[in-house]
Design an enzyme around this catalytic site. Structure first.
Site, short mmCIF file in Angstrom:
data_model
loop_
_atom_site.label_atom_id
_atom_site.label_comp_id
_atom_site.label_asym_id
_atom_site.label_seq_id
_atom_site.Cartn_x
_atom_site.Cartn_y
_atom_site.Cartn_z
CG ASN A 16 -6.07 2.58 -7.40
OD1 ASN A 16 -6.09 3.04 -8.53
ND2 ASN A 16 -6.07 3.34 -6.32
NE ARG A 93 -0.42 -4.01 8.47
CZ ARG A 93 -0.45 -3.84 9.79
NH1 ARG A 93 0.59 -3.31 10.41
NH2 ARG A 93 -1.49 -4.23 10.49
CG HIS A 111 0.48 9.48 -2.08
ND1 HIS A 111 0.15 9.00 -0.83
CD2 HIS A 111 0.51 10.84 -1.96
CE1 HIS A 111 0.01 10.01 0.00
NE2 HIS A 111 0.22 11.15 -0.66
CG ASP A 147 3.53 8.06 0.35
OD1 ASP A 147 3.40 6.91 -0.12
OD2 ASP A 147 2.75 8.54 1.18
CD GLN A 175 -7.49 12.02 -14.13
OE1 GLN A 175 -6.53 11.75 -14.84
NE2 GLN A 175 -8.71 12.20 -14.61
#
Length: 203
Positions: A16, A93, A111, A147, A175
Site C-alpha cells: 500500500n 500496532r 483495513h 478500526d 482494491q
C-alpha cells in the site's frame, strides 16, 4: 494547490505504501511521502522507501520505556518532516493517545474488510471463514478504537465459491491499492468533511 507531506507507518512489505508513492509520482495525489517509519527493521516497506529516496526510519519498541515514549519519538520524527497526514499502511500496532492528539483528524488507515465487520488482524481470513458473500476493504480515519474511526471509502469484492482466504485477500488488496490513494487525494484536495461518525465527500 499546496503539496501535502505524507508520513507512512508500516510494519510489513509495504504494497500500500508503494501504491501511495506511485500515485504521488504520477500526479494523482498532490502530495509526497517525506518519511516512512516502521516498528520492524526488516520490513520491506523500508526498502521501498529507500529505493525511492525517502527517509526510512526503523524504531525498536524495546528501546523505549513504554508506548507513550515510543510514540513521542514517532511524533517528533513526523513533525521534523512537516507531515500533514499520517497514513497507516499495514502498521500492526494500535495508535495511542499521544500520536492521536498530535495528529487529531489527520491519521488514516486501510483495513482489508468492510468495516464495521471483521476489525482487527486478518480481516480477509475472518470474512472467508465466516462465509460472507461479499467482502472488501475500508479506508477510515483513526480514532482510539480498533478500526472504529469514521469511514471515508469502501470497495466491495465478491466472494466466489472457489475462493481461498489467500485468493480473496489478493483481490481485496487490488482494491486497497485503488481506494487508499483515492482517499488520500480527497483529503489533500480538502474534499473530506467529518460530521460525527460520517465523512461527507464534497463535489
Amino acid at each position: 494547490m499546496d503539496i501535502k507531506n505524507l508520513g507512512v507507518l508500516a510494519s510489513g512489505r509495504g504494497s500500500n505504501l508503494q501504491s501511495i508513492m506511485d500515485a504521488c509520482a504520477a500526479g494523482r495525489i498532490p502530495a509526497r511521502v517525506t518519511v516512512v517509519i516502521s516498528d520492524n527493521a526488516d520490513a520491506y516497506a523500508l526498502e521501498r522507501a529507500r529505493y525511492a529516496g525517502i527517509d526510512a526510519v526503523a524504531l525498536n519498541t524495546d528501546d523505549y520505556i513504554d508506548k507513550a515514549e515510543y510514540e513521542k519519538h514517532i511524533t517528533k520524527i513526523l513533525q521534523e518532516h512537516n507531515v500533514d497526514l499520517v497514513c497507516l499502511a499495514g502498521y500492526m500496532r494500535m495508535v495511542g493517545p499521544g500520536l492521536l492528539e498530535a495528529y487529531a483528524g489527520r491519521i488514516m488507515n486501510i483495513h482489508p474488510a468492510l468495516l464495521p465487520a471483521f476489525p482487527g488482524l486478518h480481516g480477509q481470513e475472518q470474512a472467508w471463514h465466516y462465509g460472507v458473500k461479499y467482502s472488501g476493504c475500508t479506508v477510515h480515519f483513526v480514532d482510539d478504537g480498533m478500526d472504529t474511526g469514521p469511514i471515508i471509502l469502501q470497495a466491495v469484492v465478491l466472494v466466489s465459491d472457489n475462493d481461498t482466504a489467500d485468493t480473496l485477500a489478493a483481490r481485496i488488496l487490488e482494491q486497497e491499492h485503488r481506494i487508499y490513494p483515492e482517499a488520500i487525494n480527497l483529503y489533500c484536495t480538502n474534499k473530506l468533511v467529518v460530521e460525527g461518525r460520517k465523512v461527507r465527500i464534497l463535489a
